[in-house]
Design a protein around this motif. Structure first.
Motif, PDB file in Angstrom:
ATOM      1  N   UNK A 192      28.849  63.170  49.097  1.00 14.02           N
ATOM      2  CA  UNK A 192      29.841  62.746  48.111  1.00 14.02           C
ATOM      3  C   UNK A 192      29.216  62.669  46.713  1.00 14.02           C
ATOM      4  N   UNK A 193      27.960  62.247  46.646  1.00  9.37           N
ATOM      5  CA  UNK A 193      27.264  62.227  45.353  1.00  9.37           C
ATOM      6  C   UNK A 193      27.087  63.640  44.815  1.00  9.37           C
ATOM      7  N   UNK A 194      26.690  64.579  45.668  1.00 10.67           N
ATOM      8  CA  UNK A 194      26.519  65.953  45.217  1.00 10.67           C
ATOM      9  C   UNK A 194      27.832  66.534  44.693  1.00 10.67           C
ATOM     10  N   UNK A 195      28.931  66.168  45.336  1.00  8.35           N
ATOM     11  CA  UNK A 195      30.242  66.615  44.859  1.00  8.35           C
ATOM     12  C   UNK A 195      30.550  65.995  43.496  1.00  8.35           C
ATOM     13  N   UNK A 196      30.227  64.721  43.337  1.00  2.50           N
ATOM     14  CA  UNK A 196      30.421  64.046  42.051  1.00  2.50           C
ATOM     15  C   UNK A 196      29.603  64.720  40.962  1.00  2.50           C
ATOM     16  N   UNK A 197      28.366  65.078  41.276  1.00  2.01           N
ATOM     17  CA  UNK A 197      27.525  65.777  40.303  1.00  2.01           C
ATOM     18  C   UNK A 197      28.156  67.082  39.836  1.00  2.01           C
ATOM     19  N   UNK A 198      28.765  67.801  40.773  1.00  2.00           N
ATOM     20  CA  UNK A 198      29.376  69.086  40.423  1.00  2.00           C
ATOM     21  C   UNK A 198      30.594  68.916  39.526  1.00  2.00           C
ATOM     22  N   UNK A 199      31.216  67.745  39.587  1.00  2.00           N
ATOM     23  CA  UNK A 199      32.482  67.546  38.877  1.00  2.00           C
ATOM     24  C   UNK A 199      32.327  66.811  37.554  1.00  2.00           C
ATOM     25  N   UNK A 200      31.124  66.354  37.211  1.00  2.00           N
ATOM     26  CA  UNK A 200      30.935  65.592  35.976  1.00  2.00           C
ATOM     27  C   UNK A 200      29.787  66.160  35.177  1.00  2.00           C
ATOM     28  N   UNK A 201      29.842  65.936  33.868  1.00  2.00           N
ATOM     29  CA  UNK A 201      28.766  66.399  32.990  1.00  2.00           C
ATOM     30  C   UNK A 201      27.693  65.339  32.783  1.00  2.00           C
ATOM     31  N   UNK A 202      27.942  64.137  33.253  1.00  2.00           N
ATOM     32  CA  UNK A 202      26.980  63.047  33.063  1.00  2.00           C
ATOM     33  C   UNK A 202      25.695  63.316  33.836  1.00  2.00           C
ATOM     34  N   UNK A 203      24.577  62.877  33.247  1.00  2.00           N
ATOM     35  CA  UNK A 203      23.299  62.984  33.930  1.00  2.00           C
ATOM     36  C   UNK A 203      23.153  61.783  34.860  1.00  2.00           C
ATOM     37  N   UNK A 204      22.887  62.058  36.127  1.00  2.00           N
ATOM     38  CA  UNK A 204      22.792  60.962  37.094  1.00  2.00           C
ATOM     39  C   UNK A 204      21.741  61.274  38.147  1.00  2.00           C
ATOM     40  N   UNK A 205      21.227  60.193  38.731  1.00  2.00           N
ATOM     41  CA  UNK A 205      20.161  60.306  39.737  1.00  2.00           C
ATOM     42  C   UNK A 205      20.484  59.377  40.892  1.00  2.00           C
ATOM     43  N   UNK A 206      20.435  59.914  42.108  1.00  2.21           N
ATOM     44  CA  UNK A 206      20.639  59.112  43.316  1.00  2.21           C
ATOM     45  C   UNK A 206      19.288  58.816  43.947  1.00  2.21           C
ATOM     46  N   UNK A 207      19.060  57.560  44.325  1.00  2.00           N
ATOM     47  CA  UNK A 207      17.825  57.175  44.995  1.00  2.00           C
ATOM     48  C   UNK A 207      18.157  56.412  46.274  1.00  2.00           C
ATOM     49  N   UNK A 208      17.188  56.362  47.175  1.00  2.00           N
ATOM     50  CA  UNK A 208      17.373  55.656  48.424  1.00  2.00           C
ATOM     51  C   UNK A 208      17.285  56.628  49.599  1.00  2.00           C
ATOM     52  N   UNK A 209      17.391  56.092  50.793  1.00  5.89           N
ATOM     53  CA  UNK A 209      17.783  54.719  51.117  1.00  5.89           C
ATOM     54  C   UNK A 209      16.645  53.707  50.950  1.00  5.89           C
ATOM     55  N   UNK A 210      17.019  52.494  50.556  1.00  7.81           N
ATOM     56  CA  UNK A 210      16.083  51.394  50.337  1.00  7.81           C
ATOM     57  C   UNK A 210      16.483  50.187  51.175  1.00  7.81           C
ATOM     58  N   UNK A 211      15.572  49.245  51.334  1.00 11.64           N
ATOM     59  CA  UNK A 211      15.986  47.932  51.846  1.00 11.64           C
ATOM     60  C   UNK A 211      17.009  47.328  50.874  1.00 11.64           C
ATOM     61  N   UNK A 212      17.887  46.453  51.344  1.00  9.63           N
ATOM     62  CA  UNK A 212      19.011  45.975  50.513  1.00  9.63           C
ATOM     63  C   UNK A 212      18.616  44.852  49.543  1.00  9.63           C
ATOM     64  N   UNK A 213      17.694  45.156  48.635  1.00 12.70           N
ATOM     65  CA  UNK A 213      17.210  44.140  47.696  1.00 12.70           C
ATOM     66  C   UNK A 213      18.331  43.524  46.865  1.00 12.70           C
ATOM     67  N   UNK A 214      19.296  44.324  46.470  1.00 13.57           N
ATOM     68  CA  UNK A 214      20.328  43.849  45.547  1.00 13.57           C
ATOM     69  C   UNK A 214      21.533  43.226  46.237  1.00 13.57           C
ATOM     70  N   UNK A 215      21.455  43.042  47.547  1.00 11.62           N
ATOM     71  CA  UNK A 215      22.596  42.503  48.268  1.00 11.62           C
ATOM     72  C   UNK A 215      22.245  41.261  49.096  1.00 11.62           C
TER      73      UNK A 215
END
Length: 241
Positions: free
Chosen positions: A205-228
Motif C-alpha cells: 500500500x505504501x508503494x502504491x501511495x508513492x506512485x500516486x504522490x509527488x511527495x518525498x517519503x520513506x518507509x521504515x520498519x518493522x520495529x518494536x512498538x516504541x511509539x505505542x
C-alpha cells in the motif's frame, strides 16, 4: 553497577528465545514477577552516558526479544540501581504494562517520514530575516513571512497526513503523527501499529501511495512498538530504594 532495563514482556515458560547480548556485550537476563518479566543487563556506571555503539546494541537486543514475543520496549537510558528496583518497577506499573502488552499484541511498528513540499509562492523565512537587529520594517516583514510559512506548513502537514492515513490506516491498528521543524528538514513522521500478518500488505500500500504522490517519503520498519507503549518514569522507583 547499574541495571539497564530493555523491555517488559509477559512471564511465559519456556523463555521465547535465546536471550541476546546487551550493551557492552553484557548478558541480558529476565527478572520475573507474577505475570510479567523485565529484560535487563548489569552494566558499568559509565554506560549511563549513551554512545552510538551502546544505543545500537541496546536496540538490537530489544529487537531480538520483540521478534520472539510481545514486548513493551523502553528507549535507551532506563537505569536502575538494583534488582529490587526492577521488581518495584514491575509491581508499581503492573496494570500499565499489561495494558500496553495487550495493545501491541502481535504487532510491529512501521514508520513513515514525509518531507513537506515548499509552500506555493512563499519562501521560507530564515532566522536572519527575523533577527531583531534588522531595521523595523524589514524585521516585521520577516516575522510575517515566518508566521505565514509556519501556517502553510501546518496545512501541508495536515494534508500529507490525511493522504497517507487514507492509503494506509485501514491496514493499521493505530496511527500517530509527529511534526519536526526546520532544523530537522520540515519532516512529518507518522507511526503505524500494524499486525505482523499485514506488514507486507502495508508495504505494498505504501508503494502504491508513492506512485500516486509527488511527495518525498520513506518507509521504515518493522520495529518494536516504541511509539505505542507508555514508558513510566523510573526515577520514582530509584528514589524508594
Amino acid at each position: 553497577m547499574k541495571h539497564l532495563v530493555y523491555c517488559v514482556l509477559r512471564n511465559v515458560q519456556p523463555v521465547p528465545c535465546v536471550l541476546p547480548a546487551g550493551v557492552e556485550a553484557a548478558p541480558v537476563s529476565l527478572l520475573v514477577d507474577d505475570r510479567l518479566a523485565a529484560a535487563y543487563s548489569v552494566e558499568p556506571d559509565a554506560c549511563v552516558t549513551p554512545t552510538v555503539s551502546r544505543a545500537t546494541a541496546y536496540a538490537r537486543a530489544v529487537d531480538t526479544l520483540h521478534r520472539a514475543a510481545t514486548v513493551a520496549p523502553f528507549r535507551y537510558g532506563q537505569f536502575l540501581e538494583s534488582r529490587k528496583q526492577v521488581v518495584d518497577l514491575l509491581r508499581v506499573h503492573r496494570v500499565e504494562f499489561l495494558q500496553s502488552l495487550d495493545d501491541v499484541q502481535g504487532c510491529d511498528e512501521m514508520g513513515l517520514r514525509i518531507l513537506l513540499e515548499d509552500c506555493p509562492g512563499l519562501a521560507h523565512a530564515s532566522s536572519a530575516c527575523a533577527a531583531p537587529g534588522g531595521a523595523g520594517r524589514e524585521f516585521l516583514e520577516g516575522r510575517r513571512a515566518h508566521y505565514a510559512a509556519e501556517e502553510c506548513d501546518e496545512v501541508l502537514a495536515a494534508q500529507a497526513a490525511a493522504e497517507a492515513r487514507g492509503a494506509l490506516e485501514g491496514l493499521a491498528v493505530k496511527c500517530r503523527a509527529e511534526r519536526w521543524g526546520a532544523a530537522a528538514g520540515r519532516l512529518l513522521s507518522l507511526f503505524f501499529l500494524v499486525r505482523r500478518e499485514n506488514v507486507e500488505r502495508f508495504r505494498e500500500a505504501f508503494r502504491q501511495l508513492q506512485r500516486e504522490t509527488s511527495a518525498k517519503m520513506l518507509l521504515t520498519g518493522p520495529w518494536p512498538p516504541y511509539n505505542f507503549v507508555g514508558s513510566p518514569c523510573l526515577d520514582g522507583c530509584a528514589e524508594r530504594d
